[in-house]
Every structure is written in structure tokens, then in C-alpha cells.
Write a protein that holds these residues in place. Structure first.
Motif, short mmCIF file in Angstrom:
data_model
loop_
_atom_site.label_atom_id
_atom_site.label_comp_id
_atom_site.label_asym_id
_atom_site.label_seq_id
_atom_site.Cartn_x
_atom_site.Cartn_y
_atom_site.Cartn_z
N LYS A 59 0.99 -1.06 0.00
CA LYS A 59 -0.25 -0.01 -0.23
C LYS A 59 1.19 1.05 0.05
CE LYS A 59 -3.68 -2.45 2.49
NZ LYS A 59 -4.18 -1.82 4.39
N GLN A 61 2.15 3.14 -2.16
CA GLN A 61 3.30 4.00 -2.98
C GLN A 61 1.97 4.63 -2.85
OE1 GLN A 61 5.09 5.23 -5.28
NE2 GLN A 61 3.78 6.66 -5.19
N GLU A 62 0.10 4.26 -2.52
CA GLU A 62 -1.34 4.65 -2.03
C GLU A 62 -1.18 5.47 -0.88
OE1 GLU A 62 -5.46 4.16 -2.33
OE2 GLU A 62 -4.78 2.62 -2.91
N LYS A 64 1.38 7.01 0.24
CA LYS A 64 2.46 7.81 -0.28
C LYS A 64 1.67 9.22 -0.57
CE LYS A 64 6.00 8.10 -1.85
NZ LYS A 64 7.36 7.87 -2.45
N ASN A 65 0.91 9.06 -1.64
CA ASN A 65 -0.14 9.91 -2.57
C ASN A 65 -0.44 10.44 -1.58
OD1 ASN A 65 1.35 9.53 -4.69
ND2 ASN A 65 0.14 8.19 -5.69
N LYS A 66 -1.70 9.75 -1.38
CA LYS A 66 -2.49 10.42 0.21
C LYS A 66 -2.18 11.33 1.68
CE LYS A 66 -6.12 6.72 -0.37
NZ LYS A 66 -6.79 5.81 -0.21
#
Length: 116
Positions: A59, A61-62, A64-66
Motif C-alpha cells: 500500500k 505508493q497509495e 504516500k500519495n494520500k
């Protein structure tokens, strides 16, 4: 100069201004025995995001983006940036066991990007 390290690691003179960046107080540590200059709970990922991520690498990468989205709306970022003025050393402290997948890495990169 921004560094990250676990709060359980020994204090060093090079740490400079020490900021705990976790929302929860680290297990097994007493507040009066911890050498920190500031505890910024508000800079940590939201409780919902932290629980969703659960330190699961798939999880990352997601997460990090959030978390970057949360940071872009967080006014507390400016407080940390003010401590970094004139290249003063700042150490972001975290409690997670995982050195590779934790929010302090994302926060450090975000701050360095903001400094330019």
C-alpha cells in the motif's frame, strides 16, 4: 539539514532540533525521559490513513500519495520549515519499526521539496 531516526535511537549532538512526528506516543517511553524539543501530532498521517496503511508495503505508493495530499493542506508544515532556516539541523523522530515504509520518509521528502 533534515534527518529522520527512530525515537528509540540514542540522542546525538548532530540531531539539532528534535521533533516527534507521530500521532501516538511511542510505546515503552516516558515523556520525562525522552529528549525531544517538540511533539507535533498534527503533522502525522490522519488516524484513518494510518490505520488503513497498517505498514503494509503493497500500500506504500497509495499511502504516500494520500499523505502528501494531507501535508499540502497542513498548516503545521510551516512550523517545521521555520526550524530549518539557515540550514539548522532538524531531526524528525518516529517510532515505527519499519525503516523503509514509514511516514517520516514521506514527510522529510516533502519538507526538502518545500525548501527547494
Amino acid at each position: 539539514m533534515i534527518k529522520i531516526k527512530r525515537i528509540y535511537d540514542p540522542v546525538q549532538n548532530e540531531d539539532g532540533f528534535r521533533i516527534l512526528v507521530d500521532r501516538l506516543w511511542p510505546r515503552g517511553l516516558r515523556k520525562e525521559n525522552v529528549n525531544i524539543d517538540l511533539w507535533l501530532k498534527e503533522i502525522a498521517p490522519s488516524t484513518a490513513l494510518r490505520k488503513w496503511f497498517n505498514h503494509e508495503p503493497q500500500k506504500w505508493q497509495e499511502f504516500k500519495n494520500k499523505y502528501l495530499d494531507e501535508l499540502s493542506a497542513n498548516k503545521v508544515v510551516q512550523l517545521i520549515l521555520s526550524k530549518c532556516e539557515n540550514n539548522a539541523p532538524v531531526t524528525l523522530l518516529y517510532a515505527a519499526h519499519d525503516h523503509q515504509f514509514n511516514h517520516a520518509i514521506v514527510l522529510k521528502d516533502y519538507l526538502l521539496n518545500e525548501i527547494g
